[in-house]
Design a protein around this motif. Structure first.
Motif, mmCIF file in Angstrom:
data_model
loop_
_atom_site.group_PDB
_atom_site.id
_atom_site.type_symbol
_atom_site.label_atom_id
_atom_site.label_comp_id
_atom_site.label_asym_id
_atom_site.label_seq_id
_atom_site.Cartn_x
_atom_site.Cartn_y
_atom_site.Cartn_z
ATOM 1 N N LYS A 510 0.845 -1.188 0.000
ATOM 2 C CA LYS A 510 0.000 0.000 0.000
ATOM 3 C C LYS A 510 0.883 1.241 0.000
ATOM 4 O O LYS A 510 1.770 1.387 0.860
ATOM 5 C CB LYS A 510 -0.914 0.000 1.223
ATOM 6 N N VAL A 511 0.668 2.124 -0.965
ATOM 7 C CA VAL A 511 1.502 3.310 -1.122
ATOM 8 C C VAL A 511 0.622 4.542 -1.277
ATOM 9 O O VAL A 511 -0.581 4.448 -1.536
ATOM 10 C CB VAL A 511 2.428 3.173 -2.353
ATOM 11 N N VAL A 512 1.248 5.704 -1.123
ATOM 12 C CA VAL A 512 0.606 7.001 -1.343
ATOM 13 C C VAL A 512 1.353 7.693 -2.469
ATOM 14 O O VAL A 512 2.574 7.872 -2.396
ATOM 15 C CB VAL A 512 0.625 7.870 -0.075
ATOM 16 N N GLU A 514 1.644 11.068 -4.887
ATOM 17 C CA GLU A 514 1.307 12.478 -5.093
ATOM 18 C C GLU A 514 1.724 12.855 -6.505
ATOM 19 O O GLU A 514 2.901 12.786 -6.865
ATOM 20 C CB GLU A 514 2.017 13.362 -4.074
ATOM 21 N N LYS A 520 -3.542 13.417 -4.569
ATOM 22 C CA LYS A 520 -2.989 12.269 -3.867
ATOM 23 C C LYS A 520 -3.968 11.108 -3.916
ATOM 24 O O LYS A 520 -5.177 11.307 -3.809
ATOM 25 C CB LYS A 520 -2.680 12.613 -2.410
ATOM 26 N N ARG A 521 -3.436 9.902 -4.058
ATOM 27 C CA ARG A 521 -4.250 8.692 -4.024
ATOM 28 C C ARG A 521 -3.510 7.625 -3.230
ATOM 29 O O ARG A 521 -2.285 7.521 -3.310
ATOM 30 C CB ARG A 521 -4.557 8.174 -5.426
ATOM 31 N N THR A 522 -4.280 6.843 -2.485
ATOM 32 C CA THR A 522 -3.728 5.753 -1.687
ATOM 33 C C THR A 522 -4.274 4.437 -2.207
ATOM 34 O O THR A 522 -5.490 4.280 -2.370
ATOM 35 C CB THR A 522 -4.093 5.924 -0.206
ATOM 36 N N LEU A 535 -1.741 1.692 -10.071
ATOM 37 C CA LEU A 535 -2.180 1.797 -8.679
ATOM 38 C C LEU A 535 -3.629 1.340 -8.590
ATOM 39 O O LEU A 535 -4.492 1.830 -9.322
ATOM 40 C CB LEU A 535 -2.057 3.238 -8.178
ATOM 41 N N VAL A 537 -6.965 1.282 -6.446
ATOM 42 C CA VAL A 537 -7.612 2.026 -5.359
ATOM 43 C C VAL A 537 -8.957 1.375 -5.059
ATOM 44 O O VAL A 537 -9.771 1.181 -5.972
ATOM 45 C CB VAL A 537 -7.813 3.505 -5.748
ATOM 46 N N GLU A 557 5.466 7.126 -1.590
ATOM 47 C CA GLU A 557 5.989 6.541 -0.366
ATOM 48 C C GLU A 557 5.052 5.442 0.106
ATOM 49 O O GLU A 557 3.867 5.406 -0.260
ATOM 50 C CB GLU A 557 6.133 7.603 0.727
ATOM 51 N N ALA A 559 2.547 3.579 2.457
ATOM 52 C CA ALA A 559 1.535 4.068 3.392
ATOM 53 C C ALA A 559 1.781 3.483 4.770
ATOM 54 O O ALA A 559 2.178 2.329 4.913
ATOM 55 C CB ALA A 559 0.138 3.701 2.898
ATOM 56 N N ARG A 560 1.505 4.303 5.773
ATOM 57 C CA ARG A 560 1.699 3.843 7.155
ATOM 58 C C ARG A 560 0.451 3.141 7.641
ATOM 59 O O ARG A 560 -0.635 3.502 7.302
ATOM 60 C CB ARG A 560 2.014 5.032 8.062
#
Length: 560
Positions: A510-512, A514, A520-522, A535, A537, A557, A559-560
Motif C-alpha cells: 500500500k503506497v501514497v 502524489e 494524492k491517491r492511496t 495503482l 484504489v 511513499e 503508506a503507514r
C-alpha cells in the motif's frame, strides 16, 4: 377490458346546506326556550301554574281556555318547533346524521387533511366539450394535466400493492398526486389491460387527489368514490416496468384532469439520468445491488434465476442484509446472504461477506459450476485443455468473451474482452454494481485464460522478426555496435535504475502517490512496466486502477 356496472343516483353533500341546517336548529331551539319562558312568566303573573308550560301537550287546554292571554307566546313556540324540525330534516337529507359529513380542514390541525364523500356526484365539466378537447390534446404525449388548479407534469408513476400513483415532486411527500386504488397485481399484467370508468358508474375504484396548500408541509387529500371519468391502459414493458396511458377527468371545482402516456414502475427504485440511483435508501435498492452482483458470479448459462427473499435496511448504521435464492442450470438451488454498506459510490456489496447454503442438491452431477476466483475441489490440471500460443493480434478471436488476463507483473484481471486495437486491448471489468473499462498493452500481457479453462499464451514479438530483418544480420549488428559505441552518461542511467529497483520493492504494498498536479491517491501498487506504474484504489465492493507515468509523479511513499 373491464367496464363498471350501470349508474345509480348519488347526492352531493354540500357544506352550505350543512351550515344552513345547523343555523335553523340553533335558532329554533333558542326561540323555543324563549317562548316557553314567556308562557311561564305570563302564567305566573295571572295566578296560573307555570309548570304546565314545560310540557306542550299538557298546557294545551290552559292555552285554549285563555287564548287571549297566551296566543302570542304560544304561536312563537309553534314557530320555534317548526324551525327546529326544518333544520333537523335538512341535516338528515345532507347525510349529516349518518356520519357522512365531509371532514373540513382546520388551520390548527397538523398532518394530512382528508376530504371525502361516501357518494360523489359528477360535474358538468367531466362530460363537457372543454374536458374532451383538453384530454385529446394530451393523448400520445408525455403525461401532463392540471390538478387542483396547478399544472401537472409527472415525475414518477408506480403500481405498487395495487395502487396506481401518479405524482409530481421529488420529495417524500409529493407536491401533486393522484392515487387510484385499482387492486391490480403487476405480475398478472402479461398483456395489455384496460379499464374504463364512466361518471355515473357504480363500483369505480376509489381515487385520491392530493395537493400541498400554500405554505404547508403536509398535503390535503380529497377522496372520490365515483363521479369521475377514466380510461386506463397498462402493458408489460421491462423488468419492474409497465407502459401505460391514462385519461382522467375529476369532478372537482378546479376542473382537474390528466392525459398522456407514462412509464410505471412496480418497485421503489429511484432513477437518475436513466440509471438506478444507488444512493436512495430503500430495501428495493439493496435487492437490486445484490441481484446485479450475483449475476456476475456465475459463468454464462449457469444461472437461471435470482430472487430476493428478504432485505433489511439499517439507515442509521448505513448497512443492510439481503437474502436471495439462486437457481442454477444444473438444478441446484442456493440461499445466499449478502451484506451491503453505503459507500461513496452508493450502496455496494461488502467484499467477502457472502454466505452460501445449498437448499436443493444438483440433479445432474455431471454439470460443474465454476465461480470466478474459486477452484473446484478435487479438480486436477490434467483435465484442463492444452494451452495454445498466439500472437497479440490473433486474440481478436476471443472478443466479447469472459477471460482472465495475467500480466508480466503477476497481476490478474478478469472481465469481458471488449476490443483489440493496435498493441492494446480493452477489458470490461465489474466494480461493485457497475462496470469499468481497463486498457492493457501488449508488452504487459503474459497470458489469457478463457472461461472454459483453456489457456492462451502470448507469443513473444521478438521471435517473429520479419524475413527482411533476418536476412540483414550485418546491418543489425552494425547498428547495435554503433549504439554500444555511444557515450552513455552515468548520471542519467544510474538514478533511473536505482529508482526502478526501489519502486519494485513496493509492488504489492500500500503506497501514497502524489502527482505533479498535487492530487494524492492511496492504494496498492500493482505493477511497474517501463516508465508506467499501476495503482489499485478500493472503490465500493471492487477497485479502480489508475495509471501513472513516472514523469507525472512528484512523490511516492509506502503508506503507514
Amino acid at each position: 377490458m373491464r367496464r363498471c356496472s350501470p349508474p345509480i343516483d348519488s347526492v352531493w353533500a354540500h357544506g352550505e346546506n350543512n351550515n344552513m341546517a345547523e343555523l335553523l336548529i340553533i335558532v329554533g331551539v333558542s326561540a323555543l326556550i324563549i317562548a316557553t319562558l314567556g308562557l311561564m312568566h305570563e302564567a305566573g303573573s295571572r295566578g296560573h301554574s307555570p309548570l304546565f308550560f314545560l310540557l306542550p301537550m299538557v298546557s294545551f287546554g290552559q292555552v285554549q281556555s285563555h287564548w287571549e292571554y297566551y296566543r302570542w307566546w304560544a304561536l312563537a313556540r309553534v314557530g320555534a318547533v317548526l324551525t327546529t324540525a326544518v333544520g333537523v330534516g335538512l341535516l338528515v337529507m345532507t347525510g349529516g346524521l349518518a356520519g357522512d359529513i365531509a371532514v373540513q380542514p382546520m388551520s390548527s390541525q397538523s398532518g394530512q387533511v382528508l376530504r371525502g364523500e361516501k357518494k360523489a356526484s359528477s360535474t358538468a365539466f367531466v362530460s363537457s366539450e372543454e374536458a374532451a378537447l383538453l384530454v385529446v390534446e394530451g393523448q400520445g404525449k408525455r403525461l401532463t394535466g392540471r390538478l387542483h388548479g396547478e399544472p401537472f407534469r409527472y415525475d414518477r408513476v408506480a403500481l405498487i400493492d395495487g395502487v396506481l400513483t401518479l405524482s409530481q415532486g421529488e420529495g417524500f411527500l409529493a407536491d401533486l398526486e393522484v392515487r387510484v386504488l385499482l387492486g391490480w397485481n403487476p405480475e398478472d399484467i402479461t398483456e395489455r389491460k384496460t379499464l374504463i370508468v364512466g361518471p355515473s358508474d357504480e363500483g369505480a375504484p376509489v381515487a385520491h387527489l392530493s395537493w400541498k396548500p400554500q405554505g404547508k408541509d403536509y398535503p390535503e387529500t380529497r377522496i372520490f368514490e365515483g363521479g369521475y371519468r377514466m380510461e386506463l391502459a397498462l402493458a408489460p414493458l421491462d423488468t419492474g416496468q409497465l407502459s401505460g396511458s391514462i385519461v382522467l377527468v375529476m369532478p372537482d371545482s378546479f376542473k382537474s384532469y390528466l392525459s398522456g402516456n407514462f412509464t410505471a414502475h412496480t418497485n421503489h427504485l429511484r432513477y437518475r439520468n436513466g440509471e438506478v440511483d444507488l444512493y436512495f435508501d430503500h430495501e428495493d435498492t439493496l435487492a437490486y445491488v445484490a441481484e446485479e452482483f450475483l449475476k456476475t458470479q456465475f459463468p454464462q448459462g449457469a444461472l437461471l434465476h435470482v430472487q430476493t427473499k428478504h432485505a433489511t435496511l439499517h439507515r442509521a448504521e448505513k448497512v443492510g442484509l439481503v437474502i436471495a435464492t439462486v437457481e442454477l442450470s444444473n438444478g441446484e438451488v442456493q440461499e445466499r446472504k449478502i451484506r451491503l454498506e453505503k459507500a461513496d459510490v452508493g450502496w455496494a456489496v461488502v467484499p467477502g461477506s457472502m454466505d452460501t447454503r445449498v437448499t436443493v442438491a444438483p440433479q445432474d452431477q455431471g454439470i460443474k459450476l465454476v465461480e470466478p476466483n474459486i477452484e473446484t475441489p478435487g479438480e486436477t490440471h490434467s483435465t484442463a485443455p492444452e494451452p495454445v500460443t498466439l500472437t497479440f493480434p490473433e486474440l481478436v478471436a476471443y472478443v466479447n468473451q469472459f477471460v482472465l488476463l495475467e500480466t508480466i507483473g503477476g497481476q490478474k484481471l478478469e472481465g469481458v474482452l471488449r476490443k483489440i486495437s493496435g498493441d492494446r486491448l480493452w477489458l470490461v471489468m465489474s466494480v461493485g454494481s457497475g462496470n469499468v473499462e481497463r486498457s492493457v498493452g501488449a508488452p504487459e500481457l503474459k497470458s489469457m485464460t478463457l472461461s472454459s479453462g483453456k489457456q492462451v499464451l502470448l507469443e513473444s514479438t521478438g521471435s517473429k522478426l520479419p524475413i527482411s530483418a533476418q536476412q540483414q544480420p550485418k546491418v543489425e549488428s552494425a547498428s547495435v555496435k554503433s549504439v554500444q559505441q555511444r557515450p552513455v552518461s552515468p548520471e542519467t542511467t544510474e538514478p533511473a535504475s536505482e529508482g526502478h529497483s526501489e519502486l519494485k520493492t513496493l509492488i504489492g504494498k500500500k503506497v501514497v502517490i502524489e502527482a505533479s498536479d498535487g492530487s494524492k491517491r492511496t492504494g496498492v501498487l500493482q505493477s511497474l512496466v517501463d516508465d508506467q506504474l499501476t495503482l489499485s484504489v478500493p472503490v465500493g465492493a471492487g477497485s479502480m486502477e489508475f495509471f501513472y507515468d513516472l514523469d507525472s509523479i512528484r512523490h511516492i511513499e509506502a503508506a503507514r
